[in-house]
Design an enzyme around this catalytic site. Structure first.
Site, short mmCIF file in Angstrom:
data_model
loop_
_atom_site.label_atom_id
_atom_site.label_comp_id
_atom_site.label_asym_id
_atom_site.label_seq_id
_atom_site.Cartn_x
_atom_site.Cartn_y
_atom_site.Cartn_z
N HIS A 163 0.82 -1.22 0.00
CA HIS A 163 0.00 0.00 0.00
C HIS A 163 0.86 1.27 0.00
O HIS A 163 0.36 2.35 0.32
CB HIS A 163 -0.96 0.01 1.20
CG HIS A 163 -2.06 -1.02 1.09
ND1 HIS A 163 -2.86 -1.39 2.14
CD2 HIS A 163 -2.49 -1.76 0.02
CE1 HIS A 163 -3.73 -2.31 1.73
NE2 HIS A 163 -3.52 -2.55 0.46
N ASN A 177 -3.46 -12.38 15.69
CA ASN A 177 -4.23 -11.13 15.73
C ASN A 177 -4.80 -10.94 17.13
O ASN A 177 -4.87 -11.89 17.92
CB ASN A 177 -5.37 -11.20 14.71
CG ASN A 177 -5.78 -9.84 14.17
OD1 ASN A 177 -5.00 -8.89 14.23
ND2 ASN A 177 -6.97 -9.75 13.64
N LEU A 178 -5.20 -9.71 17.42
CA LEU A 178 -5.82 -9.45 18.73
C LEU A 178 -7.19 -10.13 18.80
O LEU A 178 -7.50 -10.82 19.78
CB LEU A 178 -5.97 -7.94 18.92
CG LEU A 178 -6.35 -7.45 20.31
CD1 LEU A 178 -5.36 -7.93 21.35
CD2 LEU A 178 -6.43 -5.92 20.31
P1 OAD Z 1 -7.43 -2.64 10.48
O1 OAD Z 1 -7.54 -1.43 11.33
O2 OAD Z 1 -8.53 -2.92 9.55
O3 OAD Z 1 -7.25 -3.91 11.42
C1 OAD Z 1 -6.32 -3.93 12.45
C2 OAD Z 1 -6.30 -5.33 13.06
O4 OAD Z 1 -5.28 -5.34 14.04
C3 OAD Z 1 -7.61 -5.74 13.73
O5 OAD Z 1 -7.96 -7.05 13.32
C4 OAD Z 1 -7.25 -5.72 15.23
O6 OAD Z 1 -7.91 -6.77 15.96
C5 OAD Z 1 -5.76 -5.98 15.20
N1 OAD Z 1 -5.03 -5.40 16.34
C6 OAD Z 1 -5.25 -4.24 16.99
N2 OAD Z 1 -4.35 -4.06 17.97
C7 OAD Z 1 -3.51 -5.13 17.93
C8 OAD Z 1 -2.38 -5.53 18.68
N3 OAD Z 1 -1.89 -4.79 19.69
N4 OAD Z 1 -1.79 -6.71 18.35
C9 OAD Z 1 -2.27 -7.48 17.34
N5 OAD Z 1 -3.33 -7.15 16.60
C10 OAD Z 1 -3.95 -5.98 16.87
O7 OAD Z 1 -6.02 -2.53 9.73
P2 OAD Z 1 -5.52 -3.32 8.44
O8 OAD Z 1 -6.08 -4.70 8.39
O9 OAD Z 1 -4.06 -3.17 8.37
O10 OAD Z 1 -5.42 0.63 3.44
O11 OAD Z 1 -6.20 -2.46 7.30
C11 OAD Z 1 -5.99 -2.81 5.96
C12 OAD Z 1 -5.98 -1.58 5.10
O12 OAD Z 1 -7.18 -0.82 5.34
C13 OAD Z 1 -4.88 -0.59 5.40
O13 OAD Z 1 -3.67 -0.91 4.80
C14 OAD Z 1 -5.44 0.69 4.87
C15 OAD Z 1 -6.82 0.58 5.45
O14 OAD Z 1 -7.81 1.30 4.85
C16 OAD Z 1 -5.44 1.75 2.71
O15 OAD Z 1 -5.49 2.87 3.21
C17 OAD Z 1 -5.38 1.52 1.22
#
Ligand code: OAD
Length: 228
Positions: free
Chosen positions: A104, A197-198
């Site tokens: 990204h 994952n959390l």
């Molecule tokens: P999300 O915000 O959608 O998801 C974050 C994930 O991390 C969730 O499943 C949480 O449960 C988990 N989480 C939170 N805190 C945590 C911790 N301390 N340890 C482990 N896990 C934890 O973020 P992404 O999946 O990265 O794209 O989002 C994907 C894409 O959506 C991003 O790259 C971005 C966004 O819109 C673009 O902007 C194109």
């Protein structure tokens, strides 16, 4: 274990102080992604978009890599690892990982919408900034992939998945494709799959195994287990 393909998301950087997108206090609960993360949003209000990413860049510069980033760097020293991240921060690199596939894009880089030139960028970005290659102004944007744009390095990622023995998704909600589809791609190829994952992600049911907990605790433990 021959080849491990890792996919990380915002959850791995959460404990470094960088907000996730879809958690209760996530960025997409405070901003409309259509306004700040689409080409149409940028055309409508470039200042809003540049300011949004200026804030992300400042947060990133102030953040430090955590134990999970460092553990993945240790793993790559001992095993064949392909590290793919959806994150635009540079915490994997600062945590010691040499080669990171930023599907990204990267907040610390700029892209010229006029000529396609890409270069490193540290401070705030504004509409008066000039592309060092074509000299145009008004076309400099963060080198990040917006919704409606094609993620980077997809061919390289497919090639990595096709030679993987284990696919591991860490700290990602499984809400955004194509990254959310890598687990099914891996499964179709007979690759073992693990989610760290959390909370269970939206595609949790497709993984062979799951480890739930905070990345700074689960990832170092998992890496230690693999290396011992
Ligand atoms: P999300 O915000 O959608 O998801 C974050 C994930 O991390 C969730 O499943 C949480 O449960 C988990 N989480 C939170 N805190 C945590 C911790 N301390 N340890 C482990 N896990 C934890 O973020 P992404 O999946 O990265 O794209 O989002 C994907 C894409 O959506 C991003 O790259 C971005 C966004 O819109 C673009 O902007 C194109």
């Amino acid at each position: 274990m021959d080849h491990i393909v890792l996919l990380t998301g915002a959850g791995i950087s959460a404990e470094s102080g960088l907000g996730t997108f879809r958690d209760a206090d996530g960025l997409w609960t405070r901003y409309d992604l259509a306004d700040v993360a689409t080409p149409e949003g940028y055309v409508r209000d470039p200042d809003l978009v540049l300011d949004f990413y200026n804030a992300r860049r400042r947060n990133c510069a102030e953040a430090a890599p955590n134990a999970a980033h460092r553990a993945l760097a240790r793993l790559a020293e001992a095993a064949r690892v392909t590290l793919i991240t959806q994150n635009i921060d540079d915490l994997h690199e600062r945590g010691g990982s040499g080669e990171v596939i930023h599907m990204h894009g990267e907040i610390m880089r700029a892209l010229c919408g006029n000529c396609g030139h890409r270069w490193g960028w540290r401070g705030d970005m504004g509409r008066a900034d000039r592309c060092p290659s074509c000299q145009s102004t008004g076309s400099v944007r963060p080198d990040v992939v917006w919704f409606g744009e094609i993620p980077y390095h997809l061919e390289r990622i497919s090639a990595a998945l096709s030679s993987a023995d284990l696919f591991v998704a860490i700290g990602t909600s499984g809400a955004v494709y194509p990254a959310a589809g890598f687990v099914s791609e891996a499964r179709a190829l007979g690759v073992e799959t693990l989610e760290i994952n959390l909370d269970p992600s939206e595609v949790a049911g497709q993984f062979d195994r799951q480890i739930l907990g905070k990345a700074t605790e689960t990832v170092p433990l998992w890496v230690e287990g693999l290396l011992s």
